[in-house]
Design a protein around this motif. Structure first.
Motif, PDB file in Angstrom:
ATOM      1  N   ARG A   3       0.835  -1.195   0.000  1.00 11.80           N
ATOM      2  CA  ARG A   3       0.000   0.000   0.000  1.00 11.80           C
ATOM      3  C   ARG A   3       0.870   1.246   0.000  1.00 11.80           C
ATOM      4  NH1 ARG A   3      -4.901   0.680   4.158  1.00 11.80           N
ATOM      5  NH2 ARG A   3      -5.958  -0.475   2.509  1.00 11.80           N
ATOM      6  N   ALA A   4       1.980   1.222   0.761  1.00 13.47           N
ATOM      7  CA  ALA A   4       2.853   2.397   0.833  1.00 13.47           C
ATOM      8  C   ALA A   4       3.487   2.701  -0.505  1.00 13.47           C
ATOM      9  CB  ALA A   4       3.935   2.158   1.889  1.00 13.47           C
ATOM     10  N   LEU A   5       3.699   1.654  -1.327  1.00 16.26           N
ATOM     11  CA  LEU A   5       4.381   1.854  -2.606  1.00 16.26           C
ATOM     12  C   LEU A   5       3.428   2.218  -3.738  1.00 16.26           C
ATOM     13  CD1 LEU A   5       6.904  -1.098  -2.459  1.00 16.26           C
ATOM     14  CD2 LEU A   5       7.472   1.312  -2.392  1.00 16.26           C
ATOM     15  N   LEU A   6       2.153   1.904  -3.591  1.00 22.51           N
ATOM     16  CA  LEU A   6       1.216   2.101  -4.686  1.00 22.51           C
ATOM     17  C   LEU A   6       0.208   3.177  -4.351  1.00 22.51           C
ATOM     18  CD1 LEU A   6       0.610  -1.606  -5.742  1.00 22.51           C
ATOM     19  CD2 LEU A   6       2.213   0.032  -6.709  1.00 22.51           C
ATOM     20  N   ARG A   7       0.639   4.401  -4.281  1.00 20.96           N
ATOM     21  CA  ARG A   7      -0.245   5.513  -3.966  1.00 20.96           C
ATOM     22  C   ARG A   7      -0.378   6.492  -5.123  1.00 20.96           C
ATOM     23  NH1 ARG A   7       1.592   6.730   2.302  1.00 20.96           N
ATOM     24  NH2 ARG A   7       0.423   5.017   3.244  1.00 20.96           N
ATOM     25  N   GLY A   8      -0.127   5.996  -6.317  1.00 21.07           N
ATOM     26  CA  GLY A   8      -0.313   6.838  -7.488  1.00 21.07           C
ATOM     27  C   GLY A   8       0.897   7.668  -7.858  1.00 21.07           C
ATOM     28  N   GLU A   9       2.002   7.548  -7.074  1.00 23.59           N
ATOM     29  CA  GLU A   9       3.142   8.376  -7.416  1.00 23.59           C
ATOM     30  C   GLU A   9       3.854   7.824  -8.641  1.00 23.59           C
ATOM     31  OE1 GLU A   9       5.073   5.380  -4.498  1.00 23.59           O
ATOM     32  OE2 GLU A   9       3.107   6.265  -4.896  1.00 23.59           O
ATOM     33  N   SER A  10       4.646   8.667  -9.291  1.00 24.51           N
ATOM     34  CA  SER A  10       5.381   8.259 -10.470  1.00 24.51           C
ATOM     35  C   SER A  10       6.332   7.116 -10.118  1.00 24.51           C
ATOM     36  CB  SER A  10       6.182   9.449 -11.017  1.00 24.51           C
ATOM     37  OG  SER A  10       6.911   9.058 -12.156  1.00 24.51           O
ATOM     38  N   THR A 127       9.359  12.330 -32.077  1.00 24.55           N
ATOM     39  CA  THR A 127       8.035  11.714 -31.979  1.00 24.55           C
ATOM     40  C   THR A 127       7.823  11.098 -30.602  1.00 24.55           C
ATOM     41  OG1 THR A 127       8.228  11.214 -34.335  1.00 24.55           O
ATOM     42  CG2 THR A 127       6.401  10.213 -33.188  1.00 24.55           C
ATOM     43  N   VAL A 128       8.897  10.624 -29.985  1.00 24.70           N
ATOM     44  CA  VAL A 128       8.795  10.132 -28.607  1.00 24.70           C
ATOM     45  C   VAL A 128       8.380  11.278 -27.681  1.00 24.70           C
ATOM     46  CG1 VAL A 128       9.986   8.988 -26.707  1.00 24.70           C
ATOM     47  CG2 VAL A 128      10.608   8.432 -29.050  1.00 24.70           C
ATOM     48  N   VAL A 129       9.028  12.424 -27.861  1.00 29.24           N
ATOM     49  CA  VAL A 129       8.684  13.602 -27.055  1.00 29.24           C
ATOM     50  C   VAL A 129       7.224  13.955 -27.242  1.00 29.24           C
ATOM     51  CG1 VAL A 129       9.123  16.071 -26.706  1.00 29.24           C
ATOM     52  CG2 VAL A 129      11.041  14.508 -27.094  1.00 29.24           C
ATOM     53  N   GLN A 130       6.768  13.947 -28.482  1.00 24.55           N
ATOM     54  CA  GLN A 130       5.375  14.312 -28.769  1.00 24.55           C
ATOM     55  C   GLN A 130       4.405  13.335 -28.128  1.00 24.55           C
ATOM     56  OE1 GLN A 130       5.705  14.287 -33.002  1.00 24.55           O
ATOM     57  NE2 GLN A 130       6.987  16.131 -33.045  1.00 24.55           N
ATOM     58  N   ALA A 131       4.730  12.041 -28.196  1.00 26.29           N
ATOM     59  CA  ALA A 131       3.857  11.030 -27.595  1.00 26.29           C
ATOM     60  C   ALA A 131       3.748  11.227 -26.087  1.00 26.29           C
ATOM     61  CB  ALA A 131       4.382   9.625 -27.911  1.00 26.29           C
ATOM     62  N   ILE A 132       4.880  11.412 -25.439  1.00 25.66           N
ATOM     63  CA  ILE A 132       4.870  11.536 -23.985  1.00 25.66           C
ATOM     64  C   ILE A 132       4.256  12.854 -23.552  1.00 25.66           C
ATOM     65  CG2 ILE A 132       6.378  11.666 -21.947  1.00 25.66           C
ATOM     66  CD1 ILE A 132       8.163   9.607 -23.276  1.00 25.66           C
ATOM     67  N   ALA A 133       4.453  13.899 -24.341  1.00 27.23           N
ATOM     68  CA  ALA A 133       3.857  15.194 -24.002  1.00 27.23           C
ATOM     69  C   ALA A 133       2.333  15.144 -24.085  1.00 27.23           C
ATOM     70  CB  ALA A 133       4.397  16.280 -24.928  1.00 27.23           C
ATOM     71  N   LEU A 134       1.794  14.271 -24.947  1.00 22.56           N
ATOM     72  CA  LEU A 134       0.346  14.148 -25.076  1.00 22.56           C
ATOM     73  C   LEU A 134      -0.267  13.209 -24.039  1.00 22.56           C
ATOM     74  CD1 LEU A 134      -0.252  14.054 -28.932  1.00 22.56           C
ATOM     75  CD2 LEU A 134      -1.060  15.773 -27.317  1.00 22.56           C
ATOM     76  N   SER A 140       0.337  16.344 -16.901  1.00 24.91           N
ATOM     77  CA  SER A 140      -0.244  16.967 -15.714  1.00 24.91           C
ATOM     78  C   SER A 140       0.799  17.242 -14.635  1.00 24.91           C
ATOM     79  CB  SER A 140      -1.357  16.085 -15.140  1.00 24.91           C
ATOM     80  OG  SER A 140      -0.821  14.901 -14.567  1.00 24.91           O
ATOM     81  N   VAL A 141       1.973  16.608 -14.754  1.00 22.50           N
ATOM     82  CA  VAL A 141       2.975  16.783 -13.698  1.00 22.50           C
ATOM     83  C   VAL A 141       4.309  17.325 -14.203  1.00 22.50           C
ATOM     84  CG1 VAL A 141       1.967  15.016 -12.203  1.00 22.50           C
ATOM     85  CG2 VAL A 141       3.685  14.345 -13.888  1.00 22.50           C
ATOM     86  N   LEU A 142       4.512  17.349 -15.526  1.00 17.45           N
ATOM     87  CA  LEU A 142       5.796  17.807 -16.065  1.00 17.45           C
ATOM     88  C   LEU A 142       5.583  18.910 -17.094  1.00 17.45           C
ATOM     89  CD1 LEU A 142       7.655  14.422 -16.735  1.00 17.45           C
ATOM     90  CD2 LEU A 142       7.913  15.917 -14.753  1.00 17.45           C
ATOM     91  N   THR A 143       6.547  19.838 -17.139  1.00 18.92           N
ATOM     92  CA  THR A 143       6.540  20.850 -18.193  1.00 18.92           C
ATOM     93  C   THR A 143       7.089  20.220 -19.472  1.00 18.92           C
ATOM     94  OG1 THR A 143       8.796  21.602 -17.740  1.00 18.92           O
ATOM     95  CG2 THR A 143       7.008  22.630 -16.457  1.00 18.92           C
ATOM     96  N   LEU A 144       6.912  20.923 -20.592  1.00 16.59           N
ATOM     97  CA  LEU A 144       7.461  20.421 -21.852  1.00 16.59           C
ATOM     98  C   LEU A 144       8.977  20.280 -21.782  1.00 16.59           C
ATOM     99  CD1 LEU A 144       5.277  22.396 -24.431  1.00 16.59           C
ATOM    100  CD2 LEU A 144       5.185  19.941 -23.936  1.00 16.59           C
ATOM    101  N   LYS A 145       9.636  21.200 -21.108  1.00 15.38           N
ATOM    102  CA  LYS A 145      11.093  21.116 -20.948  1.00 15.38           C
ATOM    103  C   LYS A 145      11.460  19.875 -20.138  1.00 15.38           C
ATOM    104  CE  LYS A 145      15.406  22.946 -20.238  1.00 15.38           C
ATOM    105  NZ  LYS A 145      16.002  21.855 -19.462  1.00 15.38           N
ATOM    106  N   GLU A 146      10.737  19.611 -19.069  1.00 16.11           N
ATOM    107  CA  GLU A 146      11.026  18.433 -18.248  1.00 16.11           C
ATOM    108  C   GLU A 146      10.759  17.142 -19.020  1.00 16.11           C
ATOM    109  OE1 GLU A 146      10.062  20.218 -13.783  1.00 16.11           O
ATOM    110  OE2 GLU A 146       8.427  19.473 -15.035  1.00 16.11           O
TER     111      GLU A 146
END
Length: 204
Positions: A3-10, A127-134, A140-146
């Motif tokens: 439970r401690a490990l699965l709380r929705g965090e990255s 294209t990898v960047v574009q996929a992950i950015a979408l 919701s948690v990272l900027t485009l630069k990140e």
């Protein structure tokens, strides 16, 4: 611990797998397992094989290439629906349109998957960047630069298993700083927003 490990965090699933692997790495976890076959479980595979071999029809929820099963989703996406297995093969059930809000929600993932496949086939790191950015969770948690920095780091770490990308990485992009003394321009308010705001004031 789980439970401690699965709380929705990255990285929660990775953390959980690492925990389990470390816990059992020096143990023979199958040493006490019986060699006798247990009764058939509720998993679909045995029933599907039985249907294909004997013709005894088996109905299950299956994932297939859409091909019109859900008519307002792309044909080439993977879709889940009622599937019948028999001696002649697997047969999808045509559902038709699903509610538009559900189709829209599905498309947020289908578009990411389309770009991920295109990236894998083309070897284009952009294209990898574009996929992950979408991806809704990532954006919701990272900027485009990140996101761009993360993709660069991940491609570098996994390069030996991703030969189609060669030595290519996402292009670096400059950060546009905001001057401390920046004067914001006055922009007229949207009339619809003004009306909505006024109704809110009156409601109070």
């Amino acid at each position: 611990m789980r439970r401690a490990l699965l709380r929705g965090e990255s990285g929660a699933y990775y953390n959980w797998c690492t925990y389990v692997a470390d816990k059992y790495k020096d143990q023979e976890i199958l040493k006490d397992e019986s060699y006798d076959l247990p009764p058939r479980s509720v998993e679909y595979c045995a029933y599907i094989i039985e249907a294909l071999e004997t013709g005894k029809t088996f109905k299950f929820s299956g994932n297939l290439r859409n091909n019109g099963m859900i008519s307002n989703l792309p044909d080439e996406c993977c879709a889940e629906g009622a599937v019948f297995a028999d001696r002649t093969g697997l047969h999808r059930t045509v559902i038709g349109d699903i509610p538009p809000q559900c189709a829209a929600l599905n498309m947020t993932n289908i578009n990411v998957q389309r770009l991920a496949v295109l990236a894998a086939k083309s070897g284009d790191p952009e294209t990898v960047v574009q996929a992950i950015a979408l991806d809704p969770l990532t954006s919701s948690v990272l900027t485009l630069k990140e996101i761009r920095d993360m993709v660069t780091e991940m491609l570098d770490a996994q390069r030996q298993w991703l030969p189609q990308f060669g030595n290519r990485s996402p292009r670096p992009t400059p950060i546009i700083p905001t001057p401390a003394n920046l004067q914001r321009a006055e922009v007229p308010i949207d009339p619809a927003l003004a009306v909505f705001s006024r109704f809110g004031e009156l409601a109070k």
